[in-house]
Enzyme design. Structure first.
Site, PDB file in Angstrom:
ATOM      1  N   HIS A   8      -6.654  -5.558   2.658  1.00  0.00           N
ATOM      2  CA  HIS A   8      -5.382  -4.872   3.383  1.00  0.00           C
ATOM      3  C   HIS A   8      -4.922  -6.183   4.280  1.00  0.00           C
ATOM      4  O   HIS A   8      -5.597  -6.634   5.140  1.00  0.00           O
ATOM      5  CB  HIS A   8      -6.056  -3.740   4.255  1.00  0.00           C
ATOM      6  N   HIS A  56      -9.851  -5.521  -2.585  1.00  0.00           N
ATOM      7  CA  HIS A  56      -8.707  -5.490  -2.169  1.00  0.00           C
ATOM      8  C   HIS A  56      -8.788  -5.686  -0.536  1.00  0.00           C
ATOM      9  O   HIS A  56      -9.284  -5.358   0.011  1.00  0.00           O
ATOM     10  CB  HIS A  56      -7.683  -4.392  -2.440  1.00  0.00           C
ATOM     11  N   ASP A 109       0.646  -1.162  -0.062  1.00  0.00           N
ATOM     12  CA  ASP A 109       0.100   0.120   0.118  1.00  0.00           C
ATOM     13  C   ASP A 109       0.882   1.206   0.003  1.00  0.00           C
ATOM     14  O   ASP A 109       1.971   1.259   0.846  1.00  0.00           O
ATOM     15  CB  ASP A 109      -0.902  -0.069   1.153  1.00  0.00           C
TER      16      ASP A 109
HETATM   17  P1  AMP Z   1      -9.890   1.651   0.487  1.00  0.00           P
HETATM   18  O1  AMP Z   1     -10.506   1.647  -0.790  1.00  0.00           O
HETATM   19  O2  AMP Z   1     -10.539   2.420   1.276  1.00  0.00           O
HETATM   20  O3  AMP Z   1      -9.732   0.079   1.033  1.00  0.00           O
HETATM   21  O4  AMP Z   1      -8.326   2.030   0.388  1.00  0.00           O
HETATM   22  C1  AMP Z   1      -7.609   2.010  -0.581  1.00  0.00           C
HETATM   23  C2  AMP Z   1      -6.140   1.835  -0.535  1.00  0.00           C
HETATM   24  O5  AMP Z   1      -5.421   1.775  -1.626  1.00  0.00           O
HETATM   25  C3  AMP Z   1      -5.489   2.858   0.344  1.00  0.00           C
HETATM   26  O6  AMP Z   1      -4.951   2.442   1.379  1.00  0.00           O
HETATM   27  C4  AMP Z   1      -4.637   3.640  -0.515  1.00  0.00           C
HETATM   28  O7  AMP Z   1      -3.442   4.002   0.033  1.00  0.00           O
HETATM   29  C5  AMP Z   1      -4.161   2.455  -1.566  1.00  0.00           C
HETATM   30  N1  AMP Z   1      -3.836   2.906  -2.818  1.00  0.00           N
HETATM   31  C6  AMP Z   1      -4.451   3.809  -3.615  1.00  0.00           C
HETATM   32  N2  AMP Z   1      -3.621   3.937  -4.827  1.00  0.00           N
HETATM   33  C7  AMP Z   1      -2.633   3.224  -4.763  1.00  0.00           C
HETATM   34  C8  AMP Z   1      -1.401   2.612  -5.327  1.00  0.00           C
HETATM   35  N3  AMP Z   1      -1.144   3.345  -6.702  1.00  0.00           N
HETATM   36  N4  AMP Z   1      -0.652   1.745  -4.911  1.00  0.00           N
HETATM   37  C9  AMP Z   1      -0.525   1.211  -3.804  1.00  0.00           C
HETATM   38  N5  AMP Z   1      -1.652   1.607  -2.870  1.00  0.00           N
HETATM   39  C10 AMP Z   1      -2.604   2.429  -3.347  1.00  0.00           C
END
Ligand code: AMP
Length: 131
Positions: A95, A93, A29
């Protein structure tokens, strides 16, 4: 339009890759809660976890488990926490977050890493991954 994670799968946006199979990808992330915070995604673009077909859902959980075991070996922590949110990116995704405190899973405090630190971390986790 392709999700940002589909663009990562296609290679048009870079990532710090941790593990990959034909159907799944794990990468760090970019705005981590804690050092080693990793995302596991299906290559199939679906918005919500529980809309996945059963085979992809089960496959994602099996893949996430293997990544979590690698993460636990690579990053000192009490345990690996798992969370599914998806309010920001509409592409399923999982986490995986190395936990030492409850704060680490709250998505409030963030840690900053340099590109070199991200790269080294991804390589260390990848070394421990057993597919
Ligand atoms: P959520 O959709 O609320 O579960 O969060 C999306 C997650 O994706 C967040 O923790 C972001 O930091 C992460 N994120 C967004 N864009 C990228 C990227 N290009 N590479 C890695 N992580 C990402």
């Amino acid at each position: 339009m392709a999700s940002i994670f589909t663009k990562i799968i296609q290679g048009s946006i870079p990532c710090y890759k941790v593990a990959e199979t034909d159907d799944f990808l794990a990468f760090l992330d970019i705005n981590p809660n804690a050092k080693g915070h990793t995302l596991c995604i299906p290559k199939k673009e679906v918005d919500k976890l529980f809309d996945l077909d059963p085979e992809t859902y089960t496959g994602l959980m099996e893949f996430s488990r293997k990544v979590a075991l690698a993460l636990e070996k690579a990053v000192p922590c009490k345990r690996i926490g798992m969370s599914v949110i998806g309010l920001e990116v509409p592409h399923v995704h999982v986490h995986l977050i190395p936990l030492n405190h409850m704060e680490d899973i709250r998505f409030v405090q963030k840690v900053a890493l340099t590109p070199e630190e991200f790269q080294a971390l991804a390589e260390t986790i990848a070394k421990h991954y057993r597919g």
